[in-house]
Design a protein around this motif. Structure first.
Motif, PDB file in Angstrom:
ATOM      1  N   GLY A 121      14.727 -11.591  22.471  1.00  0.00           N
ATOM      2  CA  GLY A 121      14.771 -12.872  21.646  1.00  0.00           C
ATOM      3  C   GLY A 121      15.624 -13.822  22.322  1.00  0.00           C
ATOM      4  O   GLY A 121      15.745 -14.161  23.431  1.00  0.00           O
ATOM      5  N   SER A 122      16.436 -14.272  21.402  1.00  0.00           N
ATOM      6  CA  SER A 122      17.590 -15.540  21.897  1.00  0.00           C
ATOM      7  C   SER A 122      18.388 -14.799  22.890  1.00  0.00           C
ATOM      8  O   SER A 122      19.396 -15.716  23.535  1.00  0.00           O
ATOM      9  CB  SER A 122      18.179 -15.865  20.541  1.00  0.00           C
ATOM     10  N   GLU A 123      18.868 -13.716  22.877  1.00  0.00           N
ATOM     11  CA  GLU A 123      19.786 -13.171  23.832  1.00  0.00           C
ATOM     12  C   GLU A 123      19.704 -13.679  25.291  1.00  0.00           C
ATOM     13  O   GLU A 123      20.355 -13.849  26.219  1.00  0.00           O
ATOM     14  CB  GLU A 123      19.687 -11.761  24.046  1.00  0.00           C
ATOM     15  N   THR A 124      18.248 -13.753  25.879  1.00  0.00           N
ATOM     16  CA  THR A 124      17.969 -14.108  27.166  1.00  0.00           C
ATOM     17  C   THR A 124      18.682 -15.401  27.625  1.00  0.00           C
ATOM     18  O   THR A 124      19.015 -15.587  28.510  1.00  0.00           O
ATOM     19  CB  THR A 124      16.430 -14.273  27.371  1.00  0.00           C
ATOM     20  N   ALA A 125      18.761 -16.333  26.556  1.00  0.00           N
ATOM     21  CA  ALA A 125      19.180 -17.734  26.873  1.00  0.00           C
ATOM     22  C   ALA A 125      20.712 -17.734  27.195  1.00  0.00           C
ATOM     23  O   ALA A 125      21.339 -18.661  27.978  1.00  0.00           O
ATOM     24  CB  ALA A 125      19.173 -18.620  25.789  1.00  0.00           C
ATOM     25  N   ARG A 126      21.345 -16.624  26.806  1.00  0.00           N
ATOM     26  CA  ARG A 126      22.810 -16.461  27.235  1.00  0.00           C
ATOM     27  C   ARG A 126      23.129 -15.412  28.375  1.00  0.00           C
ATOM     28  O   ARG A 126      24.247 -15.212  28.742  1.00  0.00           O
ATOM     29  CB  ARG A 126      23.592 -15.828  26.119  1.00  0.00           C
ATOM     30  N   ALA A 158      -6.855 -25.606  27.016  1.00  0.00           N
ATOM     31  CA  ALA A 158      -6.632 -24.154  26.977  1.00  0.00           C
ATOM     32  C   ALA A 158      -5.047 -23.810  27.419  1.00  0.00           C
ATOM     33  O   ALA A 158      -4.614 -22.634  26.850  1.00  0.00           O
ATOM     34  CB  ALA A 158      -7.428 -23.501  27.932  1.00  0.00           C
ATOM     35  N   HIS A 159      -4.729 -24.346  28.046  1.00  0.00           N
ATOM     36  CA  HIS A 159      -3.261 -24.340  28.421  1.00  0.00           C
ATOM     37  C   HIS A 159      -2.457 -24.538  27.198  1.00  0.00           C
ATOM     38  O   HIS A 159      -1.422 -23.678  26.809  1.00  0.00           O
ATOM     39  CB  HIS A 159      -2.736 -25.098  29.503  1.00  0.00           C
ATOM     40  N   ARG A 160      -2.601 -25.684  26.398  1.00  0.00           N
ATOM     41  CA  ARG A 160      -1.906 -25.752  24.989  1.00  0.00           C
ATOM     42  C   ARG A 160      -1.960 -24.736  24.125  1.00  0.00           C
ATOM     43  O   ARG A 160      -1.096 -24.448  23.472  1.00  0.00           O
ATOM     44  CB  ARG A 160      -2.513 -27.186  24.521  1.00  0.00           C
ATOM     45  N   ARG A 161      -3.242 -24.227  23.930  1.00  0.00           N
ATOM     46  CA  ARG A 161      -3.388 -23.255  23.069  1.00  0.00           C
ATOM     47  C   ARG A 161      -2.841 -22.057  23.541  1.00  0.00           C
ATOM     48  O   ARG A 161      -2.336 -21.389  22.440  1.00  0.00           O
ATOM     49  CB  ARG A 161      -4.903 -23.174  22.847  1.00  0.00           C
ATOM     50  N   ALA A 162      -2.658 -21.626  24.771  1.00  0.00           N
ATOM     51  CA  ALA A 162      -1.994 -20.599  25.220  1.00  0.00           C
ATOM     52  C   ALA A 162      -0.525 -20.624  24.841  1.00  0.00           C
ATOM     53  O   ALA A 162       0.005 -19.556  24.356  1.00  0.00           O
ATOM     54  CB  ALA A 162      -2.359 -20.438  26.661  1.00  0.00           C
ATOM     55  N   LEU A 163      -0.116 -21.796  24.903  1.00  0.00           N
ATOM     56  CA  LEU A 163       1.500 -22.097  24.667  1.00  0.00           C
ATOM     57  C   LEU A 163       1.638 -21.634  23.259  1.00  0.00           C
ATOM     58  O   LEU A 163       2.770 -20.949  23.049  1.00  0.00           O
ATOM     59  CB  LEU A 163       1.906 -23.447  24.829  1.00  0.00           C
ATOM     60  N   VAL A 164       0.810 -21.999  22.156  1.00  0.00           N
ATOM     61  CA  VAL A 164       0.870 -21.821  21.002  1.00  0.00           C
ATOM     62  C   VAL A 164       0.719 -20.312  20.471  1.00  0.00           C
ATOM     63  O   VAL A 164       1.600 -19.813  19.786  1.00  0.00           O
ATOM     64  CB  VAL A 164       0.142 -22.748  20.284  1.00  0.00           C
ATOM     65  N   THR A 165      -0.298 -19.627  21.299  1.00  0.00           N
ATOM     66  CA  THR A 165      -0.485 -18.451  21.133  1.00  0.00           C
ATOM     67  C   THR A 165       0.612 -17.459  21.357  1.00  0.00           C
ATOM     68  O   THR A 165       1.072 -16.543  20.660  1.00  0.00           O
ATOM     69  CB  THR A 165      -1.767 -18.002  21.832  1.00  0.00           C
ATOM     70  N   ILE A 166       1.324 -17.587  22.535  1.00  0.00           N
ATOM     71  CA  ILE A 166       2.378 -17.011  22.965  1.00  0.00           C
ATOM     72  C   ILE A 166       3.587 -17.175  22.089  1.00  0.00           C
ATOM     73  O   ILE A 166       4.176 -16.222  21.764  1.00  0.00           O
ATOM     74  CB  ILE A 166       2.661 -17.105  24.521  1.00  0.00           C
ATOM     75  N   GLY A 171       7.120 -14.939  18.362  1.00  0.00           N
ATOM     76  CA  GLY A 171       7.800 -15.149  17.085  1.00  0.00           C
ATOM     77  C   GLY A 171       7.625 -14.221  16.042  1.00  0.00           C
ATOM     78  O   GLY A 171       8.396 -13.660  15.327  1.00  0.00           O
ATOM     79  N   ALA A 172       6.328 -13.895  15.863  1.00  0.00           N
ATOM     80  CA  ALA A 172       5.927 -13.052  14.531  1.00  0.00           C
ATOM     81  C   ALA A 172       6.391 -11.437  14.921  1.00  0.00           C
ATOM     82  O   ALA A 172       6.739 -11.003  14.067  1.00  0.00           O
ATOM     83  CB  ALA A 172       4.349 -12.900  14.475  1.00  0.00           C
ATOM     84  N   LEU A 173       6.384 -11.098  16.262  1.00  0.00           N
ATOM     85  CA  LEU A 173       6.614  -9.535  16.469  1.00  0.00           C
ATOM     86  C   LEU A 173       8.104  -9.493  16.255  1.00  0.00           C
ATOM     87  O   LEU A 173       8.666  -8.636  15.510  1.00  0.00           O
ATOM     88  CB  LEU A 173       6.342  -9.398  17.617  1.00  0.00           C
ATOM     89  N   ALA A 191      -0.658 -11.949   9.193  1.00  0.00           N
ATOM     90  CA  ALA A 191      -0.856 -13.247   8.908  1.00  0.00           C
ATOM     91  C   ALA A 191      -1.039 -14.173  10.406  1.00  0.00           C
ATOM     92  O   ALA A 191      -1.865 -14.811  10.533  1.00  0.00           O
ATOM     93  CB  ALA A 191       0.250 -14.163   8.138  1.00  0.00           C
ATOM     94  N   ALA A 192      -0.233 -13.578  11.254  1.00  0.00           N
ATOM     95  CA  ALA A 192      -0.197 -14.155  12.641  1.00  0.00           C
ATOM     96  C   ALA A 192      -1.314 -13.872  13.265  1.00  0.00           C
ATOM     97  O   ALA A 192      -2.179 -14.611  14.110  1.00  0.00           O
ATOM     98  CB  ALA A 192       1.104 -14.000  13.515  1.00  0.00           C
ATOM     99  N   LEU A 193      -1.684 -12.597  13.143  1.00  0.00           N
ATOM    100  CA  LEU A 193      -3.156 -12.107  13.811  1.00  0.00           C
ATOM    101  C   LEU A 193      -4.339 -12.775  13.482  1.00  0.00           C
ATOM    102  O   LEU A 193      -5.035 -13.137  14.092  1.00  0.00           O
ATOM    103  CB  LEU A 193      -3.134 -10.718  13.822  1.00  0.00           C
ATOM    104  N   GLU A 194      -4.043 -12.980  12.078  1.00  0.00           N
ATOM    105  CA  GLU A 194      -5.550 -13.680  11.510  1.00  0.00           C
ATOM    106  C   GLU A 194      -5.595 -15.000  11.869  1.00  0.00           C
ATOM    107  O   GLU A 194      -6.768 -15.541  12.453  1.00  0.00           O
ATOM    108  CB  GLU A 194      -5.284 -13.623   9.926  1.00  0.00           C
TER     109      GLU A 194
END
Length: 201
Positions: A121-126, A158-166, A171-173, A191-194
């Motif tokens: 998660g957010s640890e990577t930024a540091r 396709a690229h924009r949808r992939a950004l949102v999907t990732i 985030g859901a996980l 809910a995220a999967l659906e």
């Protein structure tokens, strides 16, 4: 003859060192996903790998160098698992199969062998630049893999949808692991999967 024996010994020693190095990296790759970057100490890694703390510096110049390799190993393992899920499904079901595997309860419960993006998660930024570089490369690879499952791959949409999907997958996980209510955890990932499965069609 002596030169051959000497070379054989040197090769055996180098192979043993490589194997030991790989063992340390594998242990560290699991540890960072289990305990986070800050919760992963050199002494603990070396002990789990069955080695002395002093042996660390014959393999790595710094803790950051080890973390970068561990992050790379974790990302490679995650990418291989995702690629396997995609390859195992018919082309028209590849994205749905990938999403189902990623947003599964099993993935929620086994962070130490799962996606390092959600585990860290957010640890990577540091982290040090070399660690962030590894994470960035993996994120771009994941985005590209998801985009390639779209019928309009190569188009901006396709690229924009992939950004949102990732972003939604990770985030859901991350949130499904963060909460202490199993029902809410299941609801978040379901809910995220659906949503993503519907959006992918």
């Amino acid at each position: 003859m002596m030169r051959i024996m000497r070379n054989t010994k040197l090769n055996a020693r180098a192979a043993a060192k490589d194997a030991t190095h790989e063992r340390i990296v594998s242990v560290a790759a699991r540890a960072i996903r289990r305990s986070g970057y800050e919760g992963t100490g050199v002494a603990d890694i070396m002990k789990e790998a069955g080695l002395t703390h002093g042996a660390f510096y014959s393999h790595f110049g710094s803790r950051e160098a080890m973390l970068a390799e561990a992050a790379g190993k974790a990302c490679a393992e995650s990418a291989a698992a995702v690629a396997e899920a995609v390859a195992s499904a018919p082309p028209d079901r590849a994205l749905a199969t990938l999403l189902a595997a990623y947003l599964s309860r099993e993935h929620v419960e086994h962070a130490e062998v799962g996606c390092p993006l959600a585990a860290l998660g957010s640890e990577t930024a540091r982290q040090a630049p070399e660690v962030r570089r590894v994470a960035t490369r993996h994120i771009k690879e994941m985005i590209d893999l998801v985009a390639r499952q779209s019928p309009d791959w190569g188009q901006p949409g396709a690229h924009r949808r992939a950004l949102v999907t990732i972003a939604t997958m990770v985030g859901a996980l991350l949130l499904a692991r963060a909460v202490d209510e199993p029902g809410l955890s299941d609801s978040l990932r379901e809910a995220a999967l659906e949503h993503l499965t519907r959006a992918g069609h």
